[in-house]
Every structure is written in C-alpha cells, then in structure tokens.
Scaffold this motif. Structure first.
Motif, PDB file in Angstrom:
ATOM      1  N   TRP A 133       0.826  -1.203   0.000  1.00  0.00           N
ATOM      2  CA  TRP A 133       0.000   0.000   0.000  1.00  0.00           C
ATOM      3  C   TRP A 133       0.863   1.257   0.000  1.00  0.00           C
ATOM      4  CZ3 TRP A 133      -4.590   0.508  -1.644  1.00  0.00           C
ATOM      5  CH2 TRP A 133      -5.539  -0.514  -1.509  1.00  0.00           C
ATOM      6  N   ALA A 134       1.991   1.206   0.693  1.00  0.00           N
ATOM      7  CA  ALA A 134       2.881   2.365   0.718  1.00  0.00           C
ATOM      8  C   ALA A 134       3.418   2.664  -0.678  1.00  0.00           C
ATOM      9  CB  ALA A 134       4.040   2.112   1.694  1.00  0.00           C
ATOM     10  N   VAL A 135       3.827   1.613  -1.401  1.00  0.00           N
ATOM     11  CA  VAL A 135       4.330   1.794  -2.764  1.00  0.00           C
ATOM     12  C   VAL A 135       3.222   2.338  -3.675  1.00  0.00           C
ATOM     13  CG1 VAL A 135       5.210   0.598  -4.808  1.00  0.00           C
ATOM     14  CG2 VAL A 135       6.112   0.034  -2.538  1.00  0.00           C
ATOM     15  N   ALA A 136       2.029   1.744  -3.580  1.00  0.00           N
ATOM     16  CA  ALA A 136       0.907   2.192  -4.405  1.00  0.00           C
ATOM     17  C   ALA A 136       0.555   3.647  -4.115  1.00  0.00           C
ATOM     18  CB  ALA A 136      -0.308   1.295  -4.161  1.00  0.00           C
ATOM     19  N   THR A 137       0.614   4.033  -2.848  1.00  0.00           N
ATOM     20  CA  THR A 137       0.298   5.411  -2.475  1.00  0.00           C
ATOM     21  C   THR A 137       1.323   6.385  -3.030  1.00  0.00           C
ATOM     22  OG1 THR A 137      -0.778   4.655  -0.428  1.00  0.00           O
ATOM     23  CG2 THR A 137      -0.111   6.970  -0.535  1.00  0.00           C
ATOM     24  N   TRP A 195      -8.046   1.181   9.193  1.00  0.00           N
ATOM     25  CA  TRP A 195      -7.346   2.325   8.603  1.00  0.00           C
ATOM     26  C   TRP A 195      -7.765   2.584   7.158  1.00  0.00           C
ATOM     27  CZ3 TRP A 195      -4.347   2.178   4.229  1.00  0.00           C
ATOM     28  CH2 TRP A 195      -3.948   0.919   3.765  1.00  0.00           C
ATOM     29  N   THR A 196      -8.127   1.507   6.443  1.00  0.00           N
ATOM     30  CA  THR A 196      -8.482   1.690   5.038  1.00  0.00           C
ATOM     31  C   THR A 196      -9.746   2.524   4.864  1.00  0.00           C
ATOM     32  OG1 THR A 196      -9.500  -0.506   5.174  1.00  0.00           O
ATOM     33  CG2 THR A 196      -7.356  -0.362   4.117  1.00  0.00           C
ATOM     34  N   VAL A 197     -10.637   2.498   5.852  1.00  0.00           N
ATOM     35  CA  VAL A 197     -11.850   3.308   5.766  1.00  0.00           C
ATOM     36  C   VAL A 197     -11.494   4.800   5.769  1.00  0.00           C
ATOM     37  CG1 VAL A 197     -13.993   3.964   6.940  1.00  0.00           C
ATOM     38  CG2 VAL A 197     -13.321   1.555   6.797  1.00  0.00           C
ATOM     39  N   TYR A 198     -10.593   5.189   6.673  1.00  0.00           N
ATOM     40  CA  TYR A 198     -10.176   6.590   6.750  1.00  0.00           C
ATOM     41  C   TYR A 198      -9.386   6.992   5.503  1.00  0.00           C
ATOM     42  CZ  TYR A 198     -11.526   6.189  11.643  1.00  0.00           C
ATOM     43  OH  TYR A 198     -12.235   5.987  12.799  1.00  0.00           O
ATOM     44  N   ALA A 199      -8.520   6.092   5.029  1.00  0.00           N
ATOM     45  CA  ALA A 199      -7.755   6.375   3.823  1.00  0.00           C
ATOM     46  C   ALA A 199      -8.683   6.499   2.615  1.00  0.00           C
ATOM     47  CB  ALA A 199      -6.722   5.269   3.583  1.00  0.00           C
TER      48      ALA A 199
END
Length: 286
Positions: A133-137, A195-199
């Motif tokens: 997810w960090a890379v994708a972001t 955390w994915t909900v907030y993101a």
C-alpha cells in the motif's frame, strides 16, 4: 452477474452526479479555482447537493459490486457512465441525441465488451500488506503531482481534461481502498478501527476536490471522457498489482489494446457530437 448489475447502477448514479455537479460548478467565480472556498460556494447550490447525494449512492453501489467482483471487472463497467451522462444531459437540458451520438455510444459499448471479453478478468485472493500500500500510495501521489503541474501550465479544455485524468486516477485508488475495506470490515463495530476506511474517505475527498476543479476549468465534454477512461484503466493496474487479479495477456493484448482504442475514440466522438457542443454553449451561460 450481481457485480455487473451493481456496477451499472453505480455508473448511473455517478452520471447523474456529474451532470448536477457540473451545472453548479460552472457558476462558481473563476477566482475560486484550487481554493477550499470553491467547496464552500458549492455547498449553497441545491444542484450540487443533489449531485453529492447521487455520488454517495454511486459509492454504495460500487462498494456492493466490489464485494462480488474484482476491480478489473467492476471498474471497466463504469465506462458506461459516459453514455449515461450524455443521456441525462439530453433529458435534463432537452438536447436531442443525433445519429453521431448514438454511433459513439455504440462504439464505446463495443469497446467495453471487447475489453471484458479479451481480458476476462478474474478476482484475485492476494491481500496487500502495508508495504504494498505504501508503494501504491507513493506512485499515485507522484502521478497526481505530475498531472497537477501539467494542469497549471494548461488552460481551458486542456486543463479540464488533465484534471479529469487526475480525478479518475484518484477515484480508482479510492476504489482500491474500498475493495480492501469491504474485505476488512466484517462487522459495523469494526468500521471505525480500520485504517483503510479513513484512507478511502481521504482519497475520495481529494478526488472530489480535483473533480470540482476539473468541472470549473472546462466543459463536461472535456472532463468526462478523460475521467471515465482513466478510472478503469488505472483500476486494472491496481487490481493486478495489489490484489493479484488476473487478466489475459499474450495474443489477447491485441484485442484489449484495440478495445481501449475504441473506448477512447467513442468517448471523444461522443464528447464532440453537435448536441453536446450546443450544451457546452448553454452551460457556459448558466
């Protein structure tokens, strides 16, 4: 089939949202571009609030579709948002679709059918970790930053189209987070601890902000093709890279590239059709 039906409903809701939001955004003062004051102004416009309600409905249908299908299947179906948007314009503004418009709808629909036939996307079972997810972001933020830089150097329809691509990329990333969220949220009580909900909410709000600036920068016919094509193409990448979804490549790639070409051509042809050139003139005076 459930995922397909829900994706079509999501596309219809998004199409209605686009028409209502653009009608409100075009009345905003030019000085509000890239300012939070633009959102404050729009919140006093009933048409924009109606568009937000339709957009929320679209997100709900999209989330439900992603529970039954992968990103590579659901997001390309959202391409039908473009012809549905044009149909809504015809109904709301009493613009009659000519034969060129219907031809464009047919070309776009054929392109979508070919893409799904060629790719034959299947849902993956990979669960992306924090590092993925960090890379994708980081990749997404980098691409959006490049697009925003290009948008500031452009004007008129060019700026609107570039911002449309940025918004489409943002909504695609939001859909990827949504896919992760519907996997993680097994009970309403866990909603506020994921955390994915907030993101997802943050990414959706940023994408919405980009979309409002796209609508304010140019006509719907400049924004919508860029938005509609960028979202599913990026979503296939997110689906394959993050969730391990599979699409057919090899010789099938020829058909898929041709299909994407048809979608782009159909979108452009529809956006340039005479009825919506007249709509552009009418909308500029609203």
């Amino acid at each position: 089939m459930i995922a397909v039906a829900l994706a079509v409903l999501a596309a219809a809701s998004n199409a209605l949202a686009s028409v209502l939001q653009r009608r409100a955004a075009r009345t905003a003062p030019p000085g509000q571009a890239f300012r939070l004051g633009l959102i404050a102004y729009l919140m006093h416009r009933p048409a924009w609030l109606g568009g937000i309600a339709a957009l929320i409905g679209g997100f709900a249908f999209q989330a439900a579709a992603l529970m039954f299908g992968g990103l590579s299947l659901v997001q390309p179906i959202l391409v039908v948002e473009l012809p549905l948007t044009m149909v809504f314009i015809g109904r709301v503004f009493r613009v009659r679709l000519d034969h060129r418009s219907w031809l464009a709808v047919g070309v776009l629909t054929a392109g979508l059918a070919m893409l799904l036939l060629g790719a034959r996307p299947s849902e993956g079972h990979q669960i992306p970790g924090r590092a993925m997810w960090a890379v994708a972001t980081l990749v997404t933020l980098g691409l959006v930053a490049l697009l925003l830089t290009a948008a500031r150097l452009a004007t008129g329809a060019g700026r609107a189209a570039i911002l449309g691509v940025a918004a489409g990329l943002g909504f695609s990333f939001t859909a990827a987070l949504m896919k992760q969220a519907v996997r993680e949220v097994q009970h309403p009580a866990t909603l506020l601890t994921t955390w994915t909900v907030y993101a997802m909410i943050l990414a959706g709000l940023v994408s919405l902000f980009l979309l409002q600036n796209a609508f304010q920068s140019g006509s719907l016919v400049a924004v919508q093709p860029a938005l509609t094509v960028a979202d599913p193409v990026a979503s296939i990448g997110y689906g394959v890279g993050l969730f391990g979804e599979t699409i057919r490549l090899g010789a099938w790639s020829v058909l898929e590239i041709f299909a994407i070409g048809l979608i782009v051509y159909g979108s452009t042809l529809l956006a340039q059709s005479p009825p919506f050139r007249r709509h552009k003139v009418m909308a500029a005076g609203t």
